[in-house]
Design an enzyme around this catalytic site. Structure first.
Site, PDB file in Angstrom:
ATOM      1  N   ASP A 282       1.064  -1.319  -0.017  1.00 47.94           N
ATOM      2  CA  ASP A 282      -0.453   0.086   0.184  1.00 47.94           C
ATOM      3  C   ASP A 282       0.363   1.037   0.505  1.00 47.94           C
ATOM      4  OD1 ASP A 282      -2.274   2.079   0.838  1.00 47.94           O
ATOM      5  OD2 ASP A 282      -3.520  -0.299   0.871  1.00 47.94           O
ATOM      6  N   HIS A 305       2.079   1.981  -3.444  1.00 51.57           N
ATOM      7  CA  HIS A 305       1.369   3.145  -3.807  1.00 51.57           C
ATOM      8  C   HIS A 305       1.846   4.576  -3.954  1.00 51.57           C
ATOM      9  CE1 HIS A 305      -2.608   0.203  -3.442  1.00 51.57           C
ATOM     10  NE2 HIS A 305      -1.158  -0.780  -3.490  1.00 51.57           N
TER      11      HIS A 305
END
Length: 475
Positions: A282, A305
Site C-alpha cells: 500500500d 502505492h
C-alpha cells in the site's frame, strides 16, 4: 626554566585543543529553523524549530564515531535483558510478561535499556508499553520480535487492531539490528481482504487486522536501524505525536499484501524520515490530517502505492496538512508516485508542499492530485472541498507506466487547486509510445521550464472565486 616553559606550552595547546573539541561536540546538538521552500539551502534539516523544539537529533546523517550500543555485560549501564526476566526466545513460548517486567524496570531509571538480545526469537501478545518514563529510555532489539501467528492464535482478550503500542513517552528510542516480524500472511488471507486474482472475491463482515507498531501521544521519539516486515496491516503508525526521527530502517511486505502502509502519520508534527527503504502493498508513506513540518529525504519506495497525502476530508470533515518536503527520493514499480487525495465535501487545506529531486522508475501515476477520491460508485458531487495550494514539483524525472497519463490534476469544481509550480519535470514511457495528454481540471499554476510531456492544460493566474477564501480555508 626550560622544563617550566615546556609545561606551559603543553598546557596552552591542551587548553585550546580541548576547547575546540568541546565546541565541535556542542555544535552537533543544534536545531534548525525550517527551510524556505521557495529557496531551500542545500544542507538537509529534518525538524522544525518551535517554541518547545523536539529533543530528537536534528542531524539526519550518522555520527562517524557513534557511541557503541550498550552490551549486556556492562554492569555500569542500566541494561534490563529480557532473558533475565524469564524470556525464553525460542519463537514458541509466550515472552509477554518478561518484556513487561523489563520495561517496568527500565522505565523507572534514567537511560534505561530494555534489551532483546541477538539470537532470540521472542513472541509476545498485544501490549501497551506506556509512560511516562525517565528520560532516555531505549528498547534495543537485536533479535527477532513477533506476534502470535495469525487470527486463530490471537488472544480474544487482546485488541486485534494493534500489536505494539508505545504510549505517552518522551525521549524514547526504538533501535537495534534486529527484526520485527509481523506474521501477516494469515491476516492477508482472510476472506474479507481484497484479492487481486482473476477470480478473487471478498466477503462481508468485520475485517480488522492489527497495526504492527503504533506510537500514540508521544514526543521526541526515534526509530532507527530496524527491519520491520510482513505486518498484518500498517507497519508503523504515529498518532498525536511531536518530534519524530526515523532513520536507516527497512520496511518490507509483498506487493499484493492488502492495507500494509509503510509509515502513517495522523495529527503529528515535526518529523524527519531519512535513509530508509520501504517496499509494501500500500502507501509507502501516508500523511493524514493534522500533520505539519514533515521532512522526507533519502527514501526509496517500491513496489508500493507511493507517497500519499490523504485521503482527507472524509464524511465532510476538516483536514489540515502543511509544510511537507520530499527530496532526494526514488519511487519505483509503484501504482502511484506523489499523490494528494481528498474526498468531496471536506474543508480545510493542503499547502506548502515541496517535491524535489525525485526519480521515478516505472510508476503508473507519477504526479496526481485527486479531489474526487471515493471507494464506491455512489459518491455524489459536493460544493465544498479541501483546498490544495502552494505545491512545487521540481526536478521530477524518470519513467512511467503508459496505462495512465503521468500527470493528473483533478481539482474540485468549486475549490480550485492554485499556485502549482512545475520545474524540470521530465517523464518518459517505460515502454511504448509517449502519452502526451496530461489531465487537468480547475488547476492553476506556472511552468518554469518545459515539461515532458507538455502540460498545456494548467491554467494561468488565479480563479476569480479565490479571493473569497481565507488563506488557510479554516486551518
Amino acid at each position: 626554566m626550560r622544563i617550566l616553559s615546556g609545561i606551559l606550552v603543553i598546557y596552552i595547546i591542551s587548553t585550546v585543543l580541548f576547547g575546540h573539541l568541546n565546541y565541535v561536540a556542542q555544535g552537533r546538538a543544534h536545531y534548525h529553523k525550517r527551510r524556505n521552500l521557495k529557496n531551500p539551502p542545500p544542507p538537509p534539516s529534518p525538524l522544525v524549530a518551535t517554541a518547545n523544539p523536539p529533543q530528537v537529533p536534528s542531524d539526519p546523517y550518522p555520527n562517524p564515531n557513534p557511541n557503541p550500543d550498550p552490551a549486556p555485560g556492562n554492569s555500569d549501564s542500566c541494561i534490563f535483558d529480557v532473558t533475565s526476566f524469564g524470556a525464553v526466545g525460542d519463537g514458541s513460548c509466550d515472552d509477554t510478561e518478561a518484556f513487561r517486567a523489563a520495561w517496568k524496570a527500565a522505565c523507572a531509571v534514567e537511560s534505561g535499556v530494555v534489551l532483546a538480545p541477538e539470537g532470540g526469537v521472542f513472541k509476545i501478545n498485544s501490549t501497551i508499553f506506556s509512560g511516562p518514563c525517565k528520560p532516555g529510555l531505549v528498547l534495543q532489539l537485536d533479535g527477532v520480535l513477533m506476534p502470535p501467528d495469525g487470527p486463530e492464535e490471537w488472544s480474544e482478550k487482546d485488541s486485534n487492531s494493534q500489536w505494539l503500542v508505545f504510549y505517552r513517552l518522551d525521549c524514547f528510542t526504538f533501535s537495534g539490528k534486529g527484526t520485527v516480524e509481523g506474521n501477516g500472511q494469515k491476516w492477508w488471507d482472510l476472506p474479507c481482504k481484497p484479492h487481486r486474482g482473476p477470480d478473487g472475491t471478498t466477503s462481508s463482515g468485520p475485517c480488522i487486522s492489527p497495526t504492527m507498531i503504533r506510537f500514540f501521544m508521544s514526543k521526541n521519539v526515534e526509530v532507527k536501524g530496524l527491519r520491520i516486515q510482513n505486518s498484518p496491516q500498517f507497519h508503523m503508525k504515529f498518532d498525536g505525536c511531536e518530534g519524530v526521527l526515523i532513520n536507516d530502517i527497512q520496511i518490507s511486505s509483498p506487493k499484493l499484501s492488502p492495507n500494509t502502509d509503510g509509515i502513517h502519520f495522523g495529527n503529528t508534527r515535526s518529523v524527519g524520515i531519512y535513509n530508509s527503504l520501504v517496499s509494501n502493498g500500500d502507501d509507502c508513506i501516508s500523511i493524514g490530517t493534522g500533520c505539519s513540518d514533515i521532512d522526507i529525504q533519502g527514501v526509496t519506495c517500491g513496489p508500493s502505492h507511493g507517497i500519499s497525502i490523504g485521503s482527507l476530508g472524509v464524511h465532510n470533515s476538516q483536514a489540515c496538512v502543511s509544510n511537507i518536503t520530499v527530496r532526494n527520493t526514488v519511487i519505483r514499480d509503484s501504482d502511484n508516485g506523489l499523490r494528494i487525495k481528498t474526498w468531496q465535501g471536506g474543508t480545510g487545506s493542503v499547502s506548502n508542499l515541496l517535491f524535489e529531486n525525485i526519480q521515478m522508475e516505472n510508476v503508473l501515476n507519477c504526479i496526481i492530485v485527486d479531489q474526487y477520491y471515493c471507494l464506491s460508485k455512489d459518491c455524489r458531487n459536493e460544493t465544498s472541498a479541501v483546498r490544495v495550494y502552494d505545491v512545487e514539483y521540481r526536478n521530477i524525472k524518470g519513467t512511467y507506466d503508459v496505462r495512465s497519463p503521468p500527470i493528473h490534476f483533478a481539482c474540485s469544481d468549486t475549490v480550485a487547486c492554485t499556485n502549482i509550480t512545475m520545474s524540470e519535470v521530465e517523464l518518459l514511457p517505460e515502454e511504448g509510445e509517449l502519452v502526451d495528454d496530461p489531465f487537468c481540471w480547475n488547476a492553476y499554476g506556472t511552468q518554469e521550464t518545459l515539461t515532458i510531456p507538455p502540460i498545456d492544460c494548467l491554467l494561468e493566474g488565479s480563479p476569480v472565486v479565490e479571493a473569497s477564501f481565507d488563506s488557510n480555508y479554516g486551518c
